[in-house]
Design an enzyme around this catalytic site. Structure first.
Site, short mmCIF file in Angstrom:
data_model
loop_
_atom_site.label_atom_id
_atom_site.label_comp_id
_atom_site.label_asym_id
_atom_site.label_seq_id
_atom_site.Cartn_x
_atom_site.Cartn_y
_atom_site.Cartn_z
N ASN A 110 15.23 43.73 25.02
CA ASN A 110 16.20 42.98 24.33
C ASN A 110 16.77 42.13 24.73
O ASN A 110 17.03 41.17 24.30
CB ASN A 110 17.37 43.95 23.98
CG ASN A 110 16.69 45.46 22.17
OD1 ASN A 110 15.55 44.98 22.42
ND2 ASN A 110 17.55 45.97 22.56
N HIS A 156 24.96 1.08 -3.05
CA HIS A 156 24.13 1.22 -4.31
C HIS A 156 22.47 1.20 -3.90
O HIS A 156 22.38 0.08 -5.59
CB HIS A 156 25.26 0.65 -5.45
CG HIS A 156 26.11 1.65 -6.04
ND1 HIS A 156 27.12 2.75 -6.03
CD2 HIS A 156 27.84 0.91 -5.29
CE1 HIS A 156 28.07 3.43 -5.82
NE2 HIS A 156 28.57 1.98 -5.23
N SER A 277 -4.89 0.75 4.38
CA SER A 277 -5.67 1.49 3.35
C SER A 277 -6.85 2.02 2.85
O SER A 277 -8.12 1.38 3.40
CB SER A 277 -5.59 1.15 2.07
OG SER A 277 -5.78 1.06 0.64
N LYS A 283 -3.52 -3.92 2.91
CA LYS A 283 -2.38 -2.96 3.27
C LYS A 283 -2.26 -2.38 4.80
O LYS A 283 -3.17 -2.20 5.09
CB LYS A 283 -2.49 -1.44 2.35
CG LYS A 283 -2.43 -1.01 1.14
CD LYS A 283 -1.33 -1.73 0.34
CE LYS A 283 -0.74 -0.95 -0.02
NZ LYS A 283 -0.45 0.98 0.09
N ASN A 285 0.59 0.24 6.19
CA ASN A 285 1.25 0.84 5.69
C ASN A 285 2.68 1.67 6.52
O ASN A 285 1.87 1.62 7.77
CB ASN A 285 0.39 2.57 5.10
CG ASN A 285 0.41 2.21 3.30
OD1 ASN A 285 0.61 1.14 2.87
ND2 ASN A 285 -0.83 2.76 3.44
N GLU A 290 7.00 7.50 6.82
CA GLU A 290 7.53 7.41 5.81
C GLU A 290 7.26 9.63 6.44
O GLU A 290 7.81 10.10 5.75
CB GLU A 290 6.18 7.54 4.99
CG GLU A 290 6.66 6.18 4.27
CD GLU A 290 4.85 5.51 3.45
OE1 GLU A 290 5.17 5.02 2.65
OE2 GLU A 290 3.80 6.23 3.58
#
Length: 462
Positions: A110, A156, A277, A283, A285, A290
């Site tokens: 332990n 915003h 892609s 593309k 990316n 992400e």
């Protein structure tokens, strides 16, 4: 099946139960800290006369040889063993005989596990601190290079007022600076040695716990043996801090993703941190950003997993606590990888300064300054607010910025407009006249950058 227990049992454990109970597949990463802790324990036992100096030397040399053989690939850690502790002890006994049987004197699995986890977690706090320092240095470098790179500030997700890229990046500097300071707080609270707590009630052997703590670079021993083996709040605190780091990385990733879009074109991500892609050849990316954003939820889940595991456990140790390791390891690994990759991506990213400035111009970010211009000419603010609102609506219809209107057009909204309006609402003026500390003007930012450099120079975890 190699185990540290068995005298009490007459039958063998069910194979499925053995595998369910075992932790060797994941706690094997404790190898180095378990060796270090066992060497310190043996040195303390010899100092106290509990084992001989010769036995201590045998134990220390035996442990070092096992560690080296594993590193060299000569010895494999297999599921034959229940955990890393039984692996080490069994191999130690095989190598040095009876002296190896004494390494566990005055120690329970332990407090051994508790020690390993503290040593390992402490190392990860140190590593995370270095990664955060790298991030801060990268951010401060971007700030120094972009004191006059104008861009829109947002609320915003709407363009609000003009700022500079230095000022925008400086906001993330402050976030990651607090993350780094949290590492120091965590280190200071966790850096106490649980070894010697035994299973829960200490031991009758005359251990010198202060000496063991000193050997392992702890501030001192823990002060309650039950708490020593049965709590993992320092892991929860660390994982909470990791979750906050990931939240900051996720927010930053979101902005990089937006800035990388065709609509913004604020940044160009280096090919090393982008993918294409399989069907659309045009593309490029922002996959790293992400994935960082996506892995944030995973680290949050690790924290919730440990919180849930710990919430109903009575004192002292319970086997539930074995579940602390995989969640902790996962949180540390993912945060470390994300922080490293994001910092490297950020260091190679290119900022499209002209696109940023054009966006600030076309977004009416100088509208507040235009209202202030009228106020300074004597118009009540609420009236000025209304005039500029109508002016913005007019510009939207004409698809132009306020700066592009002729003075006669401006005067049609208020006779208070004069030729000095153009200088008053230029991006440079809007930014440069905000001089208070924390504001975006170059003079204010230079002070902050200097403070940042001093902070990094003088920061110490210990």
């Amino acid at each position: 099946m190699a185990q540290l227990w068995g005298g009490r049992f007459t039958g063998s454990i069910n194979e499925l139960a053995w595998n369910f109970n075992a932790s060797i597949t994941f706690d094997k990463r404790f190898l180095e800290v378990d060796v270090r802790g066992s060497k310190a324990h043996a040195s303390m036992l010899a100092k106290q006369g509990i084992i001989s100096e010769e036995e201590k030397e045998q134990i220390v040399n035996g442990l070092d040889s096992i560690l080296q053989d594993v590193i060299d690939g000569k010895l494999e850690i297999t599921t034959k063993y229940e955990d890393i502790h039984s692996f080490l002890e069994a191999n130690l006994i095989d190598r040095i005989g009876d002296a190896g049987k004494k390494v566990h004197t005055g120690r329970s699995r332990n407090d051994q596990v508790a020690l390993d986890m503290r040593l390992y977690a402490r190392g990860e706090v140190e590593h995370m601190s270095e990664l955060l320092r790298n991030m801060l240095n990268c951010l401060n470098g971007i700030m120094k290079d972009n004191l006059d790179t104008y861009m829109p500030g947002f609320t915003h997700l709407q363009k609000a007022q003009p700022v500079t890229l230095a000022h925008h990046i400086g906001a993330y500097y402050e976030m990651f600076k607090r993350d780094l300071l949290r590492m120091k707080d965590i280190y200071n609270r966790m850096n106490y040695c649980p070894l010697g707590a035994g299973a829960l009630a200490g031991t009758t052997y005359p251990l010198d716990r202060e000496y063991t703590a000193e050997l392992l670079d702890f501030f001192g021993p823990t002060l309650n043996s039950m708490d020593s083996v049965s709590d993992r709040d320092y892991l929860i605190e660390f994982m909470s801090a990791l979750s906050t780091i990931m939240m900051h990385l996720s927010r930053f990733s979101e902005e990089v993703i937006i800035w990388n879009s065709n609509e913004y074109r604020f940044v160009t991500i280096d090919d090393a941190y982008s993918t294409g892609s399989s069907i659309m050849p045009q593309k490029k990316n922002p996959d790293i950003a992400e994935l960082v954003r996506g892995k944030t939820g995973r680290v949050y889940g690790d924290l919730m997993s440990l919180l849930t595991t710990m919430k109903g456990i009575p004192l002292a140790y319970n086997k539930d606590m074995q579940e602390d390791k995989e969640a902790f390891f996962d949180a540390v690994d993912n945060t470390s990888n994300c922080l490293t990759l994001f910092t490297d991506m950020l260091a190679t990213i290119k900022f499209n300064k002209s696109a940023m400035e054009k966006s600030a111009m076309m977004g009416f970010t100088n509208a507040t300054d235009a209202a202030d211009y009228l106020v300074n000419k004597g118009m009540p603010f609420r009236d000025a607010h209304s005039v500029i609102g109508k002016l913005v609506l007019y510009c939207i219809d004409k698809n132009c910025s306020i700066d592009e209107l002729a003075i006669d057009e401006l005067k049609s909204f208020s006779e208070m407009f004069d030729s000095d309006i153009y200088n008053a609402i230029s991006l440079e003026t809007c930014v440069n006249k905000r001089l208070t500390i924390g504001a975006p003007s170059p003079d204010a930012m230079k002070k902050v950058i200097s403070i940042n450099e001093e902070f990094i120079k003088n920061y110490s975890l210990k």
